[in-house]
Scaffold this motif. Structure first.
Motif, PDB file in Angstrom:
ATOM      1  N   LEU A  42       0.830  -1.200   0.000  1.00  0.00           N
ATOM      2  CA  LEU A  42       0.000   0.000   0.000  1.00  0.00           C
ATOM      3  C   LEU A  42       0.869   1.256   0.000  1.00  0.00           C
ATOM      4  O   LEU A  42       1.806   1.374   0.799  1.00  0.00           O
ATOM      5  N   VAL A  43       0.555   2.193  -0.898  1.00  0.00           N
ATOM      6  CA  VAL A  43       1.296   3.442  -1.008  1.00  0.00           C
ATOM      7  C   VAL A  43       0.989   4.333   0.192  1.00  0.00           C
ATOM      8  O   VAL A  43      -0.185   4.540   0.532  1.00  0.00           O
ATOM      9  N   PRO A  44       2.009   4.865   0.881  1.00  0.00           N
ATOM     10  CA  PRO A  44       1.744   5.785   2.000  1.00  0.00           C
ATOM     11  C   PRO A  44       0.985   7.019   1.528  1.00  0.00           C
ATOM     12  O   PRO A  44       1.156   7.483   0.398  1.00  0.00           O
ATOM     13  N   GLY A  45       0.147   7.555   2.404  1.00  0.00           N
ATOM     14  CA  GLY A  45      -0.632   8.743   2.076  1.00  0.00           C
ATOM     15  C   GLY A  45      -1.877   8.445   1.281  1.00  0.00           C
ATOM     16  O   GLY A  45      -2.512   9.363   0.744  1.00  0.00           O
ATOM     17  N   SER A  46      -2.267   7.164   1.204  1.00  0.00           N
ATOM     18  CA  SER A  46      -3.421   6.779   0.379  1.00  0.00           C
ATOM     19  C   SER A  46      -4.748   6.977   1.086  1.00  0.00           C
ATOM     20  O   SER A  46      -5.784   7.124   0.445  1.00  0.00           O
ATOM     21  N   ARG A  47      -4.755   6.960   2.431  1.00  0.00           N
ATOM     22  CA  ARG A  47      -6.020   7.022   3.142  1.00  0.00           C
ATOM     23  C   ARG A  47      -5.827   7.666   4.506  1.00  0.00           C
ATOM     24  O   ARG A  47      -4.712   7.789   5.003  1.00  0.00           O
ATOM     25  N   THR A  48      -6.938   8.100   5.089  1.00  0.00           N
ATOM     26  CA  THR A  48      -6.908   8.598   6.454  1.00  0.00           C
ATOM     27  C   THR A  48      -7.027   7.423   7.421  1.00  0.00           C
ATOM     28  O   THR A  48      -7.484   6.347   7.047  1.00  0.00           O
ATOM     29  N   VAL A  49      -6.598   7.644   8.646  1.00  0.00           N
ATOM     30  CA  VAL A  49      -6.606   6.586   9.652  1.00  0.00           C
ATOM     31  C   VAL A  49      -7.576   6.954  10.763  1.00  0.00           C
ATOM     32  O   VAL A  49      -7.458   8.023  11.377  1.00  0.00           O
ATOM     33  N   VAL A  50      -8.544   6.086  10.997  1.00  0.00           N
ATOM     34  CA  VAL A  50      -9.486   6.253  12.113  1.00  0.00           C
ATOM     35  C   VAL A  50      -8.996   5.368  13.254  1.00  0.00           C
ATOM     36  O   VAL A  50      -8.825   4.157  13.074  1.00  0.00           O
TER      37      VAL A  50
END
Length: 344
Positions: A149-157
């Motif tokens: 997975l590419v870093p910065g792809s999604r927010t983290v909950v």
């Protein structure tokens, strides 16, 4: 790994001395909170994963021994429908080996990935980034897969409850060691040397000194390149890696591998010092959550100064030259523009 739910995706993260790679928390979130942390300092690393719900922490020692580690992980991950790893240097090394050992496809450089029902009982769907992130390609796999997975792809909950983890020391059984691919033996680790900040992967840097348009404009291209070369030497003297904004890389003042942002490298350092960086959304989107941010800018209202822990409202090139002198670094003639020439 007792209790591993093979019916759910599993994240595999390599920690080094308790430090996680950039994008580790995103990877755990993409896997739904189930993670196996291997390497050194794994318990401390697992505690810093806000998205983890269940973590297995296995000390495999300093340095990465990918062939041996693969021989240990493959029988423990057999039957898992989706294994997700960060697209970090260690993840890019171990990920293809795990895919080959498990006999499943590798989905590299994904920006999103999920598992669900499929013709083979489980199916994996993903979007992968290609052509320097200019296009996204949809990928479907009928069966299990390994993805990076590419870093910065999604927010983290953050997880709804604190993670529970199982610490231990990972060691292969005789059968597992014998099953390691022939010719894939790892070299003997004599010592683990710290990387040179000047040449290390920017994504792994714990300290970053970055320059933006305000550090060089409206200087000539030759002067701007000399200024950014001086910035790199000052960063190295501080034990930091040099970074830049897209404006600086597009202008050719510094290489594209040093570009920080949503279309560049995602970083998450302990210390981030920004010289002449305005703080545009495209740039700060690749910053992660630095522990400390220092902004050097003549504009006290710039977004970067507003988000900084320490804002120095001063002439960036002049401060850079003074830092160079303090570190005993010669300032090339004409490398720093006169303050009157520097545009706010």
């Amino acid at each position: 790994m007792n209790g591993l739910d093979t019916g759910r995706p599993v994240a595999v993260v390599v920690a080094r001395d308790g430090r996680l790679p950039v994008g580790a928390d995103e990877t755990v979130a993409e896997a739904g909170g189930q993670v196996v942390v291997v390497g050194s300092g794994t318990v401390d690393a697992a505690r810093s994963l806000s998205a983890a719900e269940r973590a297995w922490c296995w000390e495999s020692g300093p340095g990465l021994q990918p062939a041996w580690l693969c021989s240990v992980l493959v029988p423990r991950l057999a039957g898992v429908g989706l294994v997700v790893m960060p697209s970090s240097p260690d993840g890019r090394d171990l990920g293809p080996r795990l895919a080959a050992g498990l006999g499943v496809p590798l989905i590299a450089h994904a920006v999103s990935v999920s598992a669900g029902p499929g013709p083979a009982g489980i199916g994996v769907r993903a979007e992968v980034s290609r052509l320097d992130d200019r296009i996204l390609i949809r990928v479907t796999v009928d069966g299990p897969a390994v993805a990076t997975l590419v870093p910065g792809s999604r927010t983290v909950v953050p997880a709804r409850r604190p993670a529970s983890w199982e610490p231990g020391v990972m060691a292969p059984s005789t059968a597992e060691a014998a099953a390691a691919p022939a010719g894939a033996a790892d070299p003997e680790i004599i010592d683990v040397l710290q990387p040179d900040p000047a040449t290390m992967d920017l994504a792994d840097a714990t300290r970053v000194v970055a320059g933006g348009a305000g550090l060089a404009s409206p200087a000539s291209d030759a002067r701007a390149r000399a200024t950014f070369a001086l910035l790199a030497r000052v960063a190295a003297a501080m034990g930091a890696s040099v970074g830049a904004t897209r404006v600086a890389t597009d202008a050719g003042w510094i290489g594209y591998e040093r570009q920080i942002g949503t279309t560049g490298v995602a970083v998450d350092p302990d210390l981030y010092i920004a010289f002449g960086v305005s703080g545009a959304t495209q740039h700060v989107g690749g910053l992660g959550t630095p522990r400390h941010v220092v902004s050097v800018n003549t504009d006290p209202s710039s977004p970067m100064t507003a988000m900084a822990d320490l804002g120095l409202v001063t002439d960036g090139p002049a401060l850079l030259a003074e830092l160079a002198r303090r570190f005993g670094i010669a300032v090339p003639a004409g490398a720093i523009p006169d303050p009157e020439e520097v545009r706010t």
